[in-house]
Write an enzyme that holds these catalytic residues in place. Structure first.
Site, PDB file in Angstrom:
ATOM      1  N   SER A   1       0.913  -1.263   0.013  1.00  0.00           N
ATOM      2  CA  SER A   1       0.133  -0.023   0.004  1.00  0.00           C
ATOM      3  C   SER A   1       0.895   1.404   0.021  1.00  0.00           C
ATOM      4  CB  SER A   1      -1.095   0.103   0.801  1.00  0.00           C
ATOM      5  OG  SER A   1      -1.770   0.834   1.103  1.00  0.00           O
ATOM      6  N   HIS A   2       0.581   2.145   1.022  1.00  0.00           N
ATOM      7  CA  HIS A   2       1.290   3.411   1.059  1.00  0.00           C
ATOM      8  C   HIS A   2       2.782   3.262   1.519  1.00  0.00           C
ATOM      9  CE1 HIS A   2      -0.146   2.401   5.039  1.00  0.00           C
ATOM     10  NE2 HIS A   2       0.836   3.357   5.629  1.00  0.00           N
TER      11      HIS A   2
ATOM     12  N   ASP B   1      -2.756   6.546  -3.257  1.00  0.00           N
ATOM     13  CA  ASP B   1      -1.569   5.858  -2.721  1.00  0.00           C
ATOM     14  C   ASP B   1      -1.175   4.547  -3.670  1.00  0.00           C
ATOM     15  OD1 ASP B   1      -3.550   3.975  -2.247  1.00  0.00           O
ATOM     16  OD2 ASP B   1      -2.537   3.107  -0.274  1.00  0.00           O
TER      17      ASP B   1
ATOM     18  N   ASP C   1      -1.415   1.615  -3.598  1.00  0.00           N
ATOM     19  CA  ASP C   1      -2.533   0.537  -4.289  1.00  0.00           C
ATOM     20  C   ASP C   1      -3.724   1.062  -4.642  1.00  0.00           C
ATOM     21  OD1 ASP C   1      -2.823   0.690  -1.725  1.00  0.00           O
ATOM     22  OD2 ASP C   1      -3.926  -1.100  -1.324  1.00  0.00           O
TER      23      ASP C   1
ATOM     24  N   ASP D   1      -6.123   2.698  -3.094  1.00  0.00           N
ATOM     25  CA  ASP D   1      -7.457   2.803  -2.081  1.00  0.00           C
ATOM     26  C   ASP D   1      -7.280   3.998  -1.231  1.00  0.00           C
ATOM     27  OD1 ASP D   1      -5.285   2.043  -0.550  1.00  0.00           O
ATOM     28  OD2 ASP D   1      -6.253   0.150   0.635  1.00  0.00           O
ATOM     29  N   ARG D   2      -6.340   4.778  -1.290  1.00  0.00           N
ATOM     30  CA  ARG D   2      -6.378   6.166  -0.530  1.00  0.00           C
ATOM     31  C   ARG D   2      -6.566   7.178  -1.385  1.00  0.00           C
ATOM     32  NH1 ARG D   2      -2.330   6.082   4.558  1.00  0.00           N
ATOM     33  NH2 ARG D   2      -2.732   3.838   5.303  1.00  0.00           N
TER      34      ARG D   2
ATOM     35  N   LYS E   1     -11.771   0.344   0.481  1.00  0.00           N
ATOM     36  CA  LYS E   1     -11.555   1.820   0.294  1.00  0.00           C
ATOM     37  C   LYS E   1     -11.164   2.196  -1.314  1.00  0.00           C
ATOM     38  CE  LYS E   1      -7.391   2.568   3.027  1.00  0.00           C
ATOM     39  NZ  LYS E   1      -6.813   1.208   3.717  1.00  0.00           N
TER      40      LYS E   1
HETATM   41  C1  VG1 Z   1      -3.209   2.301   8.570  1.00  0.00           C
HETATM   42  C2  VG1 Z   1      -4.175   3.275   8.727  1.00  0.00           C
HETATM   43  C3  VG1 Z   1      -5.390   2.789   8.491  1.00  0.00           C
HETATM   44  C4  VG1 Z   1      -5.685   1.888   7.204  1.00  0.00           C
HETATM   45  C5  VG1 Z   1      -4.474   0.911   6.864  1.00  0.00           C
HETATM   46  C6  VG1 Z   1      -4.354   0.349   5.718  1.00  0.00           C
HETATM   47  O1  VG1 Z   1      -3.101   1.481   9.501  1.00  0.00           O
HETATM   48  O2  VG1 Z   1      -4.156   3.953   9.951  1.00  0.00           O
HETATM   49  O3  VG1 Z   1      -6.662   3.543   8.805  1.00  0.00           O
HETATM   50  O4  VG1 Z   1      -6.739   1.166   7.043  1.00  0.00           O
HETATM   51  O5  VG1 Z   1      -3.230   1.586   7.142  1.00  0.00           O
HETATM   52  O6  VG1 Z   1      -4.395   1.255   4.628  1.00  0.00           O
HETATM   53  P1  VG1 Z   1      -2.255   1.369  10.643  1.00  0.00           P
HETATM   54  O7  VG1 Z   1      -2.245   0.035  11.501  1.00  0.00           O
HETATM   55  O8  VG1 Z   1      -0.526   1.552  10.231  1.00  0.00           O
HETATM   56  O9  VG1 Z   1      -2.379   2.579  11.515  1.00  0.00           O
HETATM   57  V1  VG1 Z   1      -3.403   0.990   3.118  1.00  0.00           V
HETATM   58  O10 VG1 Z   1      -3.892   2.047   2.326  1.00  0.00           O
HETATM   59  O11 VG1 Z   1      -2.066   1.140   4.011  1.00  0.00           O
HETATM   60  O12 VG1 Z   1      -4.152  -0.550   2.990  1.00  0.00           O
HETATM   61 CO    CO Z   2      -3.433   1.582   0.294  1.00  0.00          CO
END
Ligand code: VG1
Ligand code: CO
Length: 628
Positions: free
Chosen positions: A186-187, A351, A353, A355-356, A451
């Site tokens: 992801s990010h 981001d 992938d 979804d953000r 998302k």
């Molecule tokens: C973070 C965010 C959470 C989100 C998750 C996955 O998790 O706070 O709100 O759902 O990333 O997002 P954490 O446990 O690091 O706070 V993504 O776009 O990285 O799949």
């Molecule tokens: Co993501």
């Protein structure tokens, strides 16, 4: 070695260059395990005949069968449990180097099959895609072979291994697949030195629930064999079907199913009207991540945006050395453009992938907590999918209470769930939830079970297009800032900020959370915290109203009598050390105070959060890494 395992030549070359003996492919046994196990994989060099036939079938959208045999040979590779394969907030995320260790990925994938009921994968269809980051292509080939080895009937894989997270969810739902794999961290940044990740989604397109991920983890601790089909690498560069016995792989276009879904949700003509205006400037920053594959076909080719409105639009394995996290720190290029006097009217980023999302107006940042509330408040008027009104609204616990006020006004069912999208799916499947969001730049709806960054951008464009549809050229348009300020005037403003302290020492961070839990357990309503009076303090626990499952220890929160909150959590998505997150929120009904900068408005609460937690003492950190 190279001749017995040709397709991982690059991996082995890499290991020779770095001289690091730990760089083994996940599937191809190391020289030692080859000797000890006596298992010899056939060469898996792509068959040139297969390749050329696949290439010629690429023009056919239905795909052609390019090879067929009566059955496929399944090999059993002995393996040993590997520690630490527990999934976090969203899948398993580790450094690429960790995933490249012998059998690391293969063990997890096999443990997943060992955890699923037979009917969920035997002869079933599974989707496979990812964000294009480094190691995805090798991983895709490994996953396909293990899936075939375990009796999966069909894999639908995005061309070049590309599918955004929302697109995987959409394809699972449209094609009625039993589930799917998402290859993404992801990010988190990508490249040989950075992160890789894998996530499994279930049949309605939602991230696997903790009951399944816990089982997978359990199975990674007792695994002893990996089942691998003896098939060549699949050519991922051409759309089409390849068949081996009863197993088939269909390489699909990553965009078309998703685009079709978006066309059904939104009024594309309405949005096209806005994007083609000469007095409306639009900018989308794909951050060299997966939405690069979607931005041009959707915004430019379909909706009439100018080609130069897409920046960083080519997905790269290392995201162009960037950190593909759409926030004010990491999407700085976009922020700089949007804060110019002559900057565009609307800007957005997504981001790794896809979804953000981050949404900006000219010189104006929309917090994700406000964004979901504003989308919910305007959805029925501006978005055809919600013409009958949303069924219910939900947010993650640390997300600001802005959405709560919209739910109250619209008299809609409302839910507060733990952090992570997996908690929304059950509510959606039960028909209780339509629009939801997280403060972490995640917004979405029940059109899928993830998302969805591009969905959020289209939602905002719909709101702006709806508000401006009768404006003549030259008339002042309703801006992003106008929409937000009007919303604040109606509902009040929830000032919100998050402080992230990335890569802290785990020990100090864990001790800080334990210390806070201890305070919470002794706390009493009515106690004074500076100028604030405690309403309650707890460690958030959630009971799913649909299946009764309980998620505990989801964040320590202090809620004060005026509605202000300070919340502490440790991230569950990092790959090194611990990331401490502090969430700060304060409600302000007075319109005359709505233009104050959030950092100034929240200063007393931020100071309180730092002193209550003794963060500096526990972590040694003076300043956060990222403020959003
Ligand atoms: C973070 C965010 C959470 C989100 C998750 C996955 O998790 O706070 O709100 O759902 O990333 O997002 P954490 O446990 O690091 O706070 V993504 O776009 O990285 O799949
Ligand atoms: Co993501």
């Amino acid at each position: 070695m190279a001749s017995t395992c040709a397709r991982f030549d690059t991996v082995f070359l890499f290991s020779r260059l770095t001289g690091n003996a730990r760089y083994y492919s996940p599937l191809c046994p190391s020289p030692t395990s080859l000797l000890s196990s006596g298992i010899h994989l056939r060469t898996t060099k792509p068959n040139p005949r297969l390749q050329s036939i696949t290439a010629s079938s690429s023009s056919s959208s239905s795909g052609a069968i390019v090879a067929g045999t009566e059955g496929i040979e399944i090999k059993s590779l002995p393996t040993k449990p590997i520690e630490g394969q527990k999934t976090g907030t969203s899948g398993l995320r580790k450094k690429v180097k960790v995933f490249m260790q012998e059998n690391y990925l293969a063990n997890w994938i096999q443990a997943l099959f060992n955890s699923l009921p037979l009917e969920d994968y035997k002869n079933a269809t599974l989707v496979l895609g990812g964000d294009g980051r480094y190691f995805n292509k090798e991983a895709a080939q490994a996953i396909i072979k293990i899936a075939a080895g375990n009796g999966v009937g069909q894999i639908l894989v995005g061309k070049e291994g590309i599918l955004s997270t929302p697109a995987v969810s959409a394809v699972i739902r449209k094609r009625k697949a039993n589930g799917g794999f998402i290859m993404s961290a992801s990010h988190n940044p990508g490249g040989p030195e950075y992160d890789w990740g894998i996530k499994f989604n279930y049949s309605s397109g939602q991230p696997a629930p903790e009951t399944i991920t816990d089982k997978i983890y359990g199975n990674t601790l007792s695994i002893s064999e990996i089942k691998v089909a003896e098939i060549p690498d699949i050519n991922l560069s051409h759309v089409g079907v390849t068949k081996y016995g009863n197993f088939s792989v269909e390489v699909i276009d990553p965009v078309s199913d998703y685009l079709e879904l978006m066309e059904g949700v939104f009024d594309f003509d309405l949005i096209r009207g806005l994007l083609s205006r000469s007095d409306f400037g639009f900018m989308f920053d794909a951050m060299h991540a997966v939405t690069g594959a979607y931005a041009k076909p959707i915004f430019v080719d379909n909706l009439g945006a100018k080609p130069d409105s897409i920046s960083n639009g080519v997905p790269l394995e290392d995201f162009g050395h960037g950190h593909p996290d759409p926030n004010l720190t990491y999407a700085k290029d976009l922020v700089d453009v949007m804060y110019r006097d002559d900057g565009p009217d609307f800007g957005a980023a997504s981001d790794g992938d896809g979804d953000r999302n981050m949404v900006l107006g000219n010189k104006f940042f929309v917090t994700p907590s406000d964004s979901v509330a504003i989308i919910a408040a305007n959805a029925q008027d501006a978005i055809p999918y919600f013409r009958a009104g949303p069924k219910g609204l939900a947010r993650s616990m640390p997300t600001s209470g802005a959405l709560d006020r919209v739910a109250e006004k619209l008299k809609l069912p409302f839910f507060e769930v733990p952090t992570g999208w997996k908690f929304f799916g059950n509510l959606m499947d039960a028909g209780k939830l339509s629009i939801c969001g997280e403060e972490s730049f995640g917004t979405g709806s029940d059109h899928i079970r993830e998302k969805d960054g591009i969905w959020a951008v289209l939602a905002w464009l719909s709101i702006l297009a709806h508000r401006n549809k009768d404006k003549n050229q030259g008339e002042k348009l309703v801006s992003v800032a106008d929409v937000v300020k009007e919303y604040w005037a109606t509902y009040g403003r929830n000032f919100f900020s998050r402080y992230d302290y990335e890569e802290c020492e785990s020990e100090g961070a864990n001790k800080m959370i334990e210390y806070l839990r201890d305070i919470v357990s002794k706390s009493k309503a009515g106690e004074s915290y500076g100028n604030y009076v405690l309403q309650f303090a707890d460690d958030f626990s959630y009971t799913d109203p649909v299946d009764g499952s309980v998620a505990s220890k989801q964040g320590v929160r202090f809620v004060f009598t005026d509605g202000s909150r300070i919340i502490f959590r440790l991230s569950g998505t990092g790959s090194a050390g611990a990331t401490v997150r502090i969430y700060i929120e304060q409600f302000e009904p007075d319109v005359s105070k709505h233009d104050v900068d959030a950092q100034i408005a929240l200063k007393p609460l931020i100071d309180l959060a730092l002193s209550v937690s003794k963060l500096k003492d526990f972590t040694g950190r003076e300043k956060p890494t990222v403020i959003t």
